[in-house]
Write a protein that holds these residues in place. Structure first.
Motif, mmCIF file in Angstrom:
data_model
loop_
_atom_site.group_PDB
_atom_site.id
_atom_site.type_symbol
_atom_site.label_atom_id
_atom_site.label_comp_id
_atom_site.label_asym_id
_atom_site.label_seq_id
_atom_site.Cartn_x
_atom_site.Cartn_y
_atom_site.Cartn_z
ATOM 1 N N TYR A 55 0.823 -1.203 0.000
ATOM 2 C CA TYR A 55 0.000 0.000 0.000
ATOM 3 C C TYR A 55 0.860 1.258 0.000
ATOM 4 C CZ TYR A 55 -4.152 -2.844 0.701
ATOM 5 O OH TYR A 55 -5.164 -3.752 0.525
ATOM 6 N N THR A 56 2.023 1.196 0.647
ATOM 7 C CA THR A 56 2.936 2.332 0.611
ATOM 8 C C THR A 56 3.450 2.571 -0.808
ATOM 9 O OG1 THR A 56 3.634 1.907 2.895
ATOM 10 C CG2 THR A 56 5.086 3.270 1.531
ATOM 11 N N ALA A 57 3.661 1.489 -1.540
ATOM 12 C CA ALA A 57 4.122 1.620 -2.932
ATOM 13 C C ALA A 57 3.049 2.203 -3.837
ATOM 14 C CB ALA A 57 4.568 0.259 -3.463
ATOM 15 N N GLY A 58 1.777 2.115 -3.404
ATOM 16 C CA GLY A 58 0.699 2.715 -4.189
ATOM 17 C C GLY A 58 -0.319 1.750 -4.725
ATOM 18 N N THR A 59 -0.313 0.496 -4.266
ATOM 19 C CA THR A 59 -1.290 -0.454 -4.777
ATOM 20 C C THR A 59 -2.696 -0.100 -4.306
ATOM 21 O OG1 THR A 59 -1.818 -2.797 -4.988
ATOM 22 C CG2 THR A 59 -1.100 -2.066 -2.829
ATOM 23 N N ASP A 60 -3.690 -0.479 -5.089
ATOM 24 C CA ASP A 60 -5.084 -0.230 -4.734
ATOM 25 C C ASP A 60 -5.707 -1.416 -4.009
ATOM 26 O OD1 ASP A 60 -6.035 2.404 -6.325
ATOM 27 O OD2 ASP A 60 -4.565 1.312 -7.509
ATOM 28 N N ASP A 61 -5.156 -2.598 -4.227
ATOM 29 C CA ASP A 61 -5.676 -3.793 -3.566
ATOM 30 C C ASP A 61 -4.580 -4.841 -3.527
ATOM 31 O OD1 ASP A 61 -7.394 -5.467 -2.254
ATOM 32 O OD2 ASP A 61 -8.929 -5.506 -3.820
ATOM 33 N N TYR A 62 -4.859 -5.939 -2.838
ATOM 34 C CA TYR A 62 -3.831 -6.921 -2.517
ATOM 35 C C TYR A 62 -4.495 -8.288 -2.490
ATOM 36 C CZ TYR A 62 0.651 -7.943 -0.160
ATOM 37 O OH TYR A 62 1.916 -8.375 0.151
ATOM 38 N N ILE A 63 -4.073 -9.208 -3.353
ATOM 39 C CA ILE A 63 -4.646 -10.550 -3.393
ATOM 40 C C ILE A 63 -3.567 -11.567 -3.044
ATOM 41 C CG2 ILE A 63 -5.826 -12.291 -4.787
ATOM 42 C CD1 ILE A 63 -6.935 -10.092 -6.501
ATOM 43 N N VAL A 64 -3.861 -12.439 -2.089
ATOM 44 C CA VAL A 64 -2.897 -13.431 -1.634
ATOM 45 C C VAL A 64 -3.160 -14.768 -2.327
ATOM 46 C CG1 VAL A 64 -1.992 -14.677 0.369
ATOM 47 C CG2 VAL A 64 -2.704 -12.278 0.599
ATOM 48 N N LYS A 65 -2.098 -15.360 -2.880
ATOM 49 C CA LYS A 65 -2.199 -16.692 -3.477
ATOM 50 C C LYS A 65 -2.248 -17.741 -2.361
ATOM 51 C CE LYS A 65 1.090 -15.247 -7.086
ATOM 52 N NZ LYS A 65 2.416 -15.551 -7.657
ATOM 53 N N PRO A 66 -2.947 -18.862 -2.573
ATOM 54 C CA PRO A 66 -3.824 -19.137 -3.721
ATOM 55 C C PRO A 66 -5.143 -18.378 -3.568
ATOM 56 C CG PRO A 66 -3.924 -20.948 -2.171
ATOM 57 C CD PRO A 66 -2.882 -20.008 -1.640
#
Length: 224
Positions: A91-102
């Motif tokens: 989120y600090t890098a600027g992502t809007d969302d985060y999906i964890v595999k699997p």
């Protein structure tokens, strides 16, 4: 059609995400590392990027920062890591969302749709470039105090080019987006519309210019 760039060095994940997106009506581009992704972003029209964190040459955090510096598009980070620290870095890098595999394919689609909805803000309906204002709500172009009405296809073409100044749009993408996949015409139709738009703009402003990129397509530049 919404175009999504998927970046992952795992070809299995790359193919799974690509198939899932295409089955749900998205156009996809693929890259296996950050450098390849940046090259694609320079020459293609991308609406959203799905970025794997662990990649060779450039990690996902660095790539996300570079995308944020240049392109006004959302980013979803895709990673096997689920720790709070990794999410904080994302989120600090600027992502809007985060999906964890699997992950479940349906979850990917839900998150993509949610992020795209957040970017479809009312402010996106009005484009202001120098003294040129393009209002997509009423299909009106205002240059200074003058209002210019344009045929629908010309307006849509101008608005699309103006939505991303200095980005090159290839001819096929412009034709498919403005006239649709079933369009039976050819590039001459696009060229004629570009010529007419240029003629209209030349009469009223020198603030923006549509430039031909030989062998590729067109881009809109804002003149100093």
């Amino acid at each position: 059609m919404t175009s999504i760039l998927v970046i992952d060095d795992d070809t299995n994940i790359l193919n799974l995400v690509g198939v899932t997106l295409r089955e749900n009506g998205f156009h996809t581009y693929k890259a296996t590392d950050g450098l390849e992704a940046l090259e694609l972003l320079m020459r293609s029209t991308i609406d959203l990027a799905i970025v794997d964190v662990m990649m060779p040459k450039m990690d996902g955090y660095t790539l996300t920062k570079k995308i944020r510096e240049t392109y006004d598009i959302p980013v979803i980070l895709l990673t096997a890591k689920g720790e709070l620290y990794d999410k904080e870095r994302g989120y600090t890098a600027g992502t809007d969302d985060y999906i964890v595999k699997p992950f479940e394919p349906k979850e990917l689609i839900f998150r993509v749709q949610a992020v795209l909805r957040r970017y479809d803000k009312p402010s996106n309906y009005v484009i202001q470039l120098s003294d040129v204002k393009i209002d997509k709500r009423n299909y009106e172009v205002q240059i200074g105090k003058q209002h210019m009405l344009m045929p629908l296809k010309e307006f849509e073409l101008l608005a699309l080019l103006a939505s991303r100044p200095n980005q090159v749009f290839n001819r096929d993408y412009l034709i498919e987006t403005i006239w649709g996949l079933d369009f039976e015409g050819d590039e001459r139709t696009l060229n004629v519309h570009i010529k007419r738009i240029r003629e209209r703009l030349d009469k009223l402003t020198s603030a923006i210019e549509i430039v031909t990129v030989r062998g590729v397509g067109y881009k809109l530049e804002v003149t100093p």
